[in-house]
Every structure is written in C-alpha cells, then in structure tokens.
Motif scaffolding. Structure first.
Motif, short mmCIF file in Angstrom:
data_model
loop_
_atom_site.label_atom_id
_atom_site.label_comp_id
_atom_site.label_asym_id
_atom_site.label_seq_id
_atom_site.Cartn_x
_atom_site.Cartn_y
_atom_site.Cartn_z
N THR A 33 15.77 -5.94 -1.60
CA THR A 33 15.42 -4.77 -2.38
C THR A 33 16.64 -4.08 -2.95
O THR A 33 16.56 -3.44 -4.00
N ALA A 195 4.12 -1.19 6.23
CA ALA A 195 2.97 -1.40 5.36
C ALA A 195 1.84 -2.10 6.10
O ALA A 195 2.09 -2.92 6.99
N GLU A 202 4.44 -4.53 -1.17
CA GLU A 202 4.89 -3.23 -1.67
C GLU A 202 6.20 -2.78 -1.04
O GLU A 202 6.69 -1.69 -1.34
N TYR A 203 6.79 -3.61 -0.16
CA TYR A 203 8.15 -3.31 0.31
C TYR A 203 9.15 -3.46 -0.84
O TYR A 203 10.22 -2.89 -0.82
N PRO A 208 9.18 1.36 -4.34
CA PRO A 208 8.41 1.04 -3.13
C PRO A 208 7.98 2.29 -2.37
O PRO A 208 8.68 3.30 -2.38
N LYS A 209 6.84 2.19 -1.72
CA LYS A 209 6.37 3.27 -0.85
C LYS A 209 6.78 3.03 0.59
O LYS A 209 7.07 3.96 1.33
N PHE A 210 6.79 1.75 1.00
CA PHE A 210 7.00 1.40 2.40
C PHE A 210 8.41 0.90 2.65
O PHE A 210 9.12 0.49 1.74
N GLY A 214 11.50 3.00 0.90
CA GLY A 214 10.25 3.57 0.44
C GLY A 214 10.27 5.07 0.26
O GLY A 214 11.10 5.78 0.83
N SER A 215 9.34 5.55 -0.51
CA SER A 215 9.23 6.98 -0.79
C SER A 215 8.55 7.75 0.34
O SER A 215 8.61 8.98 0.37
N CYS A 222 2.43 8.42 5.67
CA CYS A 222 2.31 7.02 6.05
C CYS A 222 0.88 6.69 6.46
O CYS A 222 0.31 5.68 6.01
#
Length: 261
Positions: A33, A195, A202-203, A208-210, A214-215, A222
């Motif tokens: 990432t 996740a 979604e990593y 990314p959220k997770f 992640g955000s 979470c």
C-alpha cells in the motif's frame, strides 16, 4: 496516545497473532500500500556517529507518515549521562551481527524467514520468531527480531539494517533501558481495524478504510463497517541502520529511502 490511556495486555492481540500478523500484514500489506518516497536522503558529514540528532514525525518517509493515525511513538526525553555510549554500543553490536548476514542465505540457515518473498518489495523483512520471543523477555542486540534487506538495481537482498522489538505492554522506562529515548523513538501500531472477510481487498487502494493506512481509527467506526478493532497491534519496535553516519539516520523512521551505501 496520551499517558494513562494504554489498555492492559488483555485487550491486545494474542502472541501467536502478533507473530503471524508481523509476518503477513505489517511487512506485506503495508509494503504493497505504501507509496514510494519522492525525496532524497540527507547524509551526515561528520566522521563517526553524531548522537546529537533525533528524528520526529516531520522527518518520516511517506509510508510511515501515512500510518500516523495508527501509530504511537515514544516521547523524546532529555539526554542523560551515558545515553550516547549506550546507543553507540547497541549500534556497534548490530553492525557486528550484520556482518554474517550480508549473505542472506546465512540468515535463512539461522532461522530467519522472509516475509512475503514472492512480492516485489523495496525492503524485505527477514523475521526470526525465536528472537522475537526472546526479545519479549530481555534485550540482546546480537539477536534482532528482523533483518532488513533492501532491493537494489543489482541485488535483491542487500542488508541495510535490523529491527528490534519489545513486548507490547513494555513501559517507556523499559524501552529506555534498551535504547535511550533521548536518542531514538520506539513506535507501536494502534487503532487497527481488521476488515471483514468479504472486504479484505479494501486494505488497498487510494483511500483504504481498513488496516494500517485506513481512515478508520475508532472502535465505533470499525464496528459500523463490520470490522474487528484492535486498540494495539503487534509489539514495540525500532529500526537501526548501522551503516549510516549520524543518529538521525541510524535510527531513522524513513524506510522509503535506502540506508545502504
């Protein structure tokens, strides 16, 4: 993280998950990432090692800076008598230990395992599970938890440094006894949202959220996304690059640039 807000060890991931996660996530997904650095490394120009410099958040590379919301760093302490000497001794022992492992095959023979060897990475972590367990009990600079190899145009595994770890609930006083906090920052990863199985892709991605980039930083956010929240993840850790010329670069938190010369 403010003093006094640390959760006890029972709220953390179990030891086996720490080791598995270190092998498969921190040094795998994080590398995938992270964006490559767009800056040049600044080199010290003094002979020997100048222990007067330290590194802070502003001097992190983009990969580490991107994890700022998921990272806790030790505070810089006033320098005490003997701190320079203690830090120099650790660096000297790390450098001596690394001589054997310039040939990565000797690292494999001694029980180090390459994290995600099939992935193209700018920096490879060779992790030693036995050394990690020992590091939870006491500090031996000749037994790093990880060896850090750099990918160069001519060589895939060129040794540039080591990583030391300490148990996840170690106090800052205990970390200071290993490598003085007036010289370098230890860090640990926090506020991790894992996740759900159907959203592991979604990593990655631009937003990314997770995960470490992640955000999501809170348990509430979470759980709203069906994730599993960990207030603390992995162990305390610190990277050491003995081939550098000053303490700012020796104890650098910028893994995006090369520390091999």
């Amino acid at each position: 993280m403010l003093p006094g807000t640390r959760n006890n060890a029972a709220t953390r991931t179990p030891p086996r998950l720490y080791r598995t996660a270190v092998l498969t996530l921190t040094f795998g997904a994080a590398v995938l990432t992270a964006q490559p650095a767009q800056q040049d490394q600044k080199m010290g120009n003094m002979p020997g090692m100048d222990m007067s410099g330290t590194e802070d958040m502003s001097n992190m590379g983009p990969s580490m800076a991107a994890m700022a919301g998921h990272m806790n760093m030790t505070a810089l302490r006033p320098k005490q008598p003997g701190d320079d000497e203690k830090a120099k001794a650790v660096v000297a022992q790390a450098k001596a230990t690394m001589e054997r492992y310039k040939d990565y095959r000797k690292a494999l023979a001694d029980g180090y395992v390459i994290a995600n060897p099939k992935l193209g990475q700018p920096q490879y972590h060779f992790n030693n599970d036995a050394n990690a367990r020992e590091a939870n009990l006491h500090f031996d600079p000749t037994k790093p938890t990880s060896l850090l190899y750099r990918r160069t145009p001519m060589q895939r595994y060129k040794l540039e440094g080591v990583m030391y770890t300490a148990r996840p609930d170690a106090t800052e006083d205990e970390l200071n006894q290993r490598i003085p906090l007036s010289i370098a920052h230890w860090h640990e990863h926090t506020n991790f949202c894992a996740a759900p199985a159907d959203r592991v892709k979604e990593y990655h991605g631009d937003h990314p959220k997770f995960g470490m980039f992640g955000s999501i930083h809170t348990k509430e956010a979470c759980e709203a996304e069906r994730g599993t929240f960990f207030p603390y993840m992995f162990t305390w850790m610190i990277h050491v690059f003995p081939y550098e010329d000053n303490s700012k670069d020796v104890f650098s938190m910028n893994d995006d640039v090369s520390h091999v010369h």
